[in-house]
Motif scaffolding. Sequence first.
Motif, PDB file in Angstrom:
ATOM      1  N   THR A  11       0.834  -1.279  -0.129  1.00  0.00           N
ATOM      2  CA  THR A  11       0.054   0.036   0.351  1.00  0.00           C
ATOM      3  C   THR A  11       0.751   1.248  -0.011  1.00  0.00           C
ATOM      4  O   THR A  11       0.530   2.279  -0.845  1.00  0.00           O
ATOM      5  CB  THR A  11      -0.599  -0.069   1.071  1.00  0.00           C
ATOM      6  OG1 THR A  11      -1.393  -1.370   1.365  1.00  0.00           O
ATOM      7  CG2 THR A  11      -1.849   1.073   1.021  1.00  0.00           C
ATOM      8  N   MET A  12       1.878   1.400   0.730  1.00  0.00           N
ATOM      9  CA  MET A  12       2.587   2.563   1.101  1.00  0.00           C
ATOM     10  C   MET A  12       3.573   2.669  -0.078  1.00  0.00           C
ATOM     11  O   MET A  12       4.111   3.940  -0.249  1.00  0.00           O
ATOM     12  CB  MET A  12       3.439   2.381   2.341  1.00  0.00           C
ATOM     13  CG  MET A  12       2.645   2.302   3.431  1.00  0.00           C
ATOM     14  SD  MET A  12       1.972   3.804   3.867  1.00  0.00           S
ATOM     15  CE  MET A  12       0.650   3.240   5.172  1.00  0.00           C
ATOM     16  N   TYR A  13       3.510   1.768  -0.966  1.00  0.00           N
ATOM     17  CA  TYR A  13       4.515   1.908  -2.348  1.00  0.00           C
ATOM     18  C   TYR A  13       3.772   2.243  -3.468  1.00  0.00           C
ATOM     19  O   TYR A  13       4.174   2.281  -4.532  1.00  0.00           O
ATOM     20  CB  TYR A  13       5.528   0.710  -2.130  1.00  0.00           C
ATOM     21  CG  TYR A  13       6.388   0.548  -1.227  1.00  0.00           C
ATOM     22  CD1 TYR A  13       7.769   1.093  -1.380  1.00  0.00           C
ATOM     23  CD2 TYR A  13       5.976  -0.016   0.127  1.00  0.00           C
ATOM     24  CE1 TYR A  13       8.505   1.112  -0.387  1.00  0.00           C
ATOM     25  CE2 TYR A  13       6.988  -0.228   0.927  1.00  0.00           C
ATOM     26  CZ  TYR A  13       8.158   0.228   0.971  1.00  0.00           C
ATOM     27  OH  TYR A  13       9.083   0.355   1.914  1.00  0.00           O
ATOM     28  N   LEU A  66      -1.823   6.709  -4.836  1.00  0.00           N
ATOM     29  CA  LEU A  66      -2.440   7.204  -3.555  1.00  0.00           C
ATOM     30  C   LEU A  66      -3.130   8.186  -3.468  1.00  0.00           C
ATOM     31  O   LEU A  66      -4.103   8.352  -2.774  1.00  0.00           O
ATOM     32  CB  LEU A  66      -1.269   7.333  -2.495  1.00  0.00           C
ATOM     33  CG  LEU A  66      -0.675   5.738  -1.973  1.00  0.00           C
ATOM     34  CD1 LEU A  66       0.466   6.063  -0.989  1.00  0.00           C
ATOM     35  CD2 LEU A  66      -1.443   4.867  -1.193  1.00  0.00           C
ATOM     36  N   SER A  67      -2.782   9.167  -4.288  1.00  0.00           N
ATOM     37  CA  SER A  67      -3.557  10.421  -4.457  1.00  0.00           C
ATOM     38  C   SER A  67      -4.574  10.290  -5.431  1.00  0.00           C
ATOM     39  O   SER A  67      -5.446  11.292  -5.673  1.00  0.00           O
ATOM     40  CB  SER A  67      -2.619  11.445  -4.596  1.00  0.00           C
ATOM     41  OG  SER A  67      -1.820  11.454  -5.809  1.00  0.00           O
ATOM     42  N   HIS A  68      -4.877   9.348  -6.127  1.00  0.00           N
ATOM     43  CA  HIS A  68      -5.972   9.349  -7.222  1.00  0.00           C
ATOM     44  C   HIS A  68      -7.051   8.287  -6.693  1.00  0.00           C
ATOM     45  O   HIS A  68      -8.132   8.044  -7.521  1.00  0.00           O
ATOM     46  CB  HIS A  68      -5.481   8.552  -8.348  1.00  0.00           C
ATOM     47  CG  HIS A  68      -4.196   9.534  -8.881  1.00  0.00           C
ATOM     48  ND1 HIS A  68      -4.144  10.710  -9.115  1.00  0.00           N
ATOM     49  CD2 HIS A  68      -2.899   9.149  -9.101  1.00  0.00           C
ATOM     50  CE1 HIS A  68      -3.066  11.065  -9.729  1.00  0.00           C
ATOM     51  NE2 HIS A  68      -2.081  10.079  -9.474  1.00  0.00           N
ATOM     52  N   THR A  69      -6.816   7.524  -5.636  1.00  0.00           N
ATOM     53  CA  THR A  69      -8.126   6.798  -5.277  1.00  0.00           C
ATOM     54  C   THR A  69      -8.439   7.011  -3.727  1.00  0.00           C
ATOM     55  O   THR A  69      -7.808   7.806  -3.078  1.00  0.00           O
ATOM     56  CB  THR A  69      -7.642   5.304  -5.532  1.00  0.00           C
ATOM     57  OG1 THR A  69      -6.573   4.875  -4.403  1.00  0.00           O
ATOM     58  CG2 THR A  69      -7.417   4.668  -6.638  1.00  0.00           C
ATOM     59  N   ARG A  70      -9.495   6.422  -3.373  1.00  0.00           N
ATOM     60  CA  ARG A  70      -9.884   6.501  -2.009  1.00  0.00           C
ATOM     61  C   ARG A  70      -8.633   5.993  -0.856  1.00  0.00           C
ATOM     62  O   ARG A  70      -7.713   5.186  -1.480  1.00  0.00           O
ATOM     63  CB  ARG A  70     -10.944   5.411  -1.690  1.00  0.00           C
ATOM     64  CG  ARG A  70     -12.301   5.988  -1.787  1.00  0.00           C
ATOM     65  CD  ARG A  70     -13.335   5.064  -1.751  1.00  0.00           C
ATOM     66  NE  ARG A  70     -13.171   4.301  -0.241  1.00  0.00           N
ATOM     67  CZ  ARG A  70     -13.141   2.887  -0.062  1.00  0.00           C
ATOM     68  NH1 ARG A  70     -13.101   2.283  -1.125  1.00  0.00           N
ATOM     69  NH2 ARG A  70     -12.785   2.461   1.140  1.00  0.00           N
ATOM     70  N   THR A  71      -8.671   6.298   0.133  1.00  0.00           N
ATOM     71  CA  THR A  71      -7.565   6.252   1.065  1.00  0.00           C
ATOM     72  C   THR A  71      -7.465   4.480   1.252  1.00  0.00           C
ATOM     73  O   THR A  71      -8.414   3.848   1.535  1.00  0.00           O
ATOM     74  CB  THR A  71      -7.521   6.596   2.694  1.00  0.00           C
ATOM     75  OG1 THR A  71      -7.534   8.224   2.343  1.00  0.00           O
ATOM     76  CG2 THR A  71      -6.576   6.372   3.410  1.00  0.00           C
ATOM     77  N   ARG A  72      -6.446   4.026   1.070  1.00  0.00           N
ATOM     78  CA  ARG A  72      -6.347   2.416   1.431  1.00  0.00           C
ATOM     79  C   ARG A  72      -5.856   2.160   2.580  1.00  0.00           C
ATOM     80  O   ARG A  72      -4.711   2.755   3.268  1.00  0.00           O
ATOM     81  CB  ARG A  72      -5.398   1.808   0.315  1.00  0.00           C
ATOM     82  CG  ARG A  72      -5.749   1.837  -1.117  1.00  0.00           C
ATOM     83  CD  ARG A  72      -4.572   1.599  -1.807  1.00  0.00           C
ATOM     84  NE  ARG A  72      -4.931   1.861  -3.187  1.00  0.00           N
ATOM     85  CZ  ARG A  72      -5.321   0.798  -4.191  1.00  0.00           C
ATOM     86  NH1 ARG A  72      -5.496  -0.439  -3.777  1.00  0.00           N
ATOM     87  NH2 ARG A  72      -5.705   1.094  -5.421  1.00  0.00           N
TER      88      ARG A  72
END
Lengths: 317, 180
Positions: free
Chosen positions: B71-73, B77-83
């Motif tokens: 997830t952190m890689y 991350l800024s294009h989808t819902r928070t994972r």
Amino acid sequence: MRHLLSTRDLGREQAIELLDIAEDMAAVQQREVRKLPTLRGRTVVNLFFEDSTRTRVSFEAAAKRLSADVITFSAKGSSVSKGESLKDTAQTLQAIGADAVVVRHQASGAPQTLATSGWIDAGVVNAGDGTHEHPTQALLDAFTMRRRLHGDASRGRGLDGARVVIVGDVLHSRVARSNVWLLDALGAEVTLVAPPTLLPVDVSAWPAQVGYDLDAAIDAGPDAVMMLRVQAERMHAAFFPNSREYSRTWGLDDARFARLPRTTMVMHPGPMNRGFEIAASAADSAQSTVLEQVANGVSVRMAALYLLLSGEREEAA
Amino acid sequence: MAVRPVLQQADIERALTRIAHEILESNRGADDLVILGIPTRGVILAARIAEIIRRIEPNAPAALAGSLDVTMYRDDLSHTRTRTPAPTDVPVGIDDRTVVLVDDVLYSGRTIRAALDALADIGRPRAVRLAVLVDRGHREFPIRADFVGKNLPSAASERINVHLREVDGEDGVSIEGGVR
């Protein structure tokens, strides 16, 4: 999550999610490469209007370990000392393109103003405002308790049934306020023990018991005792006769510490007034979580910044 | 919307058994092998492959399978819902070992790119291989799988559903939607 201003806004589920993500962040601290590329290209501004070592360094480490660009800004030596207003500072940060602003301010409600005034689009993290709240401190306290209570099986759990006694200057303590809301959301039972002069007037509305006898609270064998710092700098009146009397009645001295069960955690948000609200024997014991709290602070703040800065900013529009 | 089953329980078992044999063959045994699944279903598949390997080679190390959260890689991350990340659990050090990454579906290759970055932060494996249950094509990176359960050419508008009994109650792969 758009902003992190208060633990009052955090539900149980959201709080547990944040603590679980902090577990992942803590695992990164054990590795050889203690860095994640997660927030590459994002800018985090630490805006400190009030002195702080622990919180400022902790937020800076958290942002850097997530690969964000960090700008740290203290009011001292900035244009704030020339009379620049919060609004002007915010608009400068907006122009620079800050994605998140971590703000500490001596005025209660300053982060709230920053988040809701429309001066800036960035996510706002409250890093302590006046005598109001300090949500990341409460989160790291809860994280520390959960780890001591449940160890490796912490993930997904709350603090159900844990008995926590918060002792001392509740009136001036943003740490106490944030902890009361968060611990209640996580299912813990909170007891405030303080001189009546150092309790807020509206405390009956808080989800906590109130007591005035520290010895009785200690003999009840709580799971955690959280000693608060006596905030002399915020006291503009006489709240107790003198420091020796305070220490005798409200301090965790050698005798009281010896009566605590060996499993009780001794917590303190720091900086400690040794020999005043807490004896050195308690502060340096194996039951003390003071340094764990500091280490966990970085993981919790990484989790908060991650939740604030990842995901679409659809609400920002 | 039409749902077409592609693999049944027995097909999945056969595919995983074949992958386990292929891994052992290419690695010449189970020594220095680490099998890391990518959450959520990759972790289950990695555990199943490790179990089959232990059945084939009873001397295989007990700590064979783990999980690697990416997830952190991720680059989205800024294009989808928070994972919400899942735990990473690497059973032994990966330095100088052969790591087999396991995922359920190989699609754009972005997850695997993130996994390679995550691995590099944990250590320096001798080699990294990739095993997937389904390869559906449409790669956006020069990444290919070494061990494939089933190649399933699909349209981008279609959905591949992988169900595993540990989380979904039953085993099966189906393809959904699209115009055929």
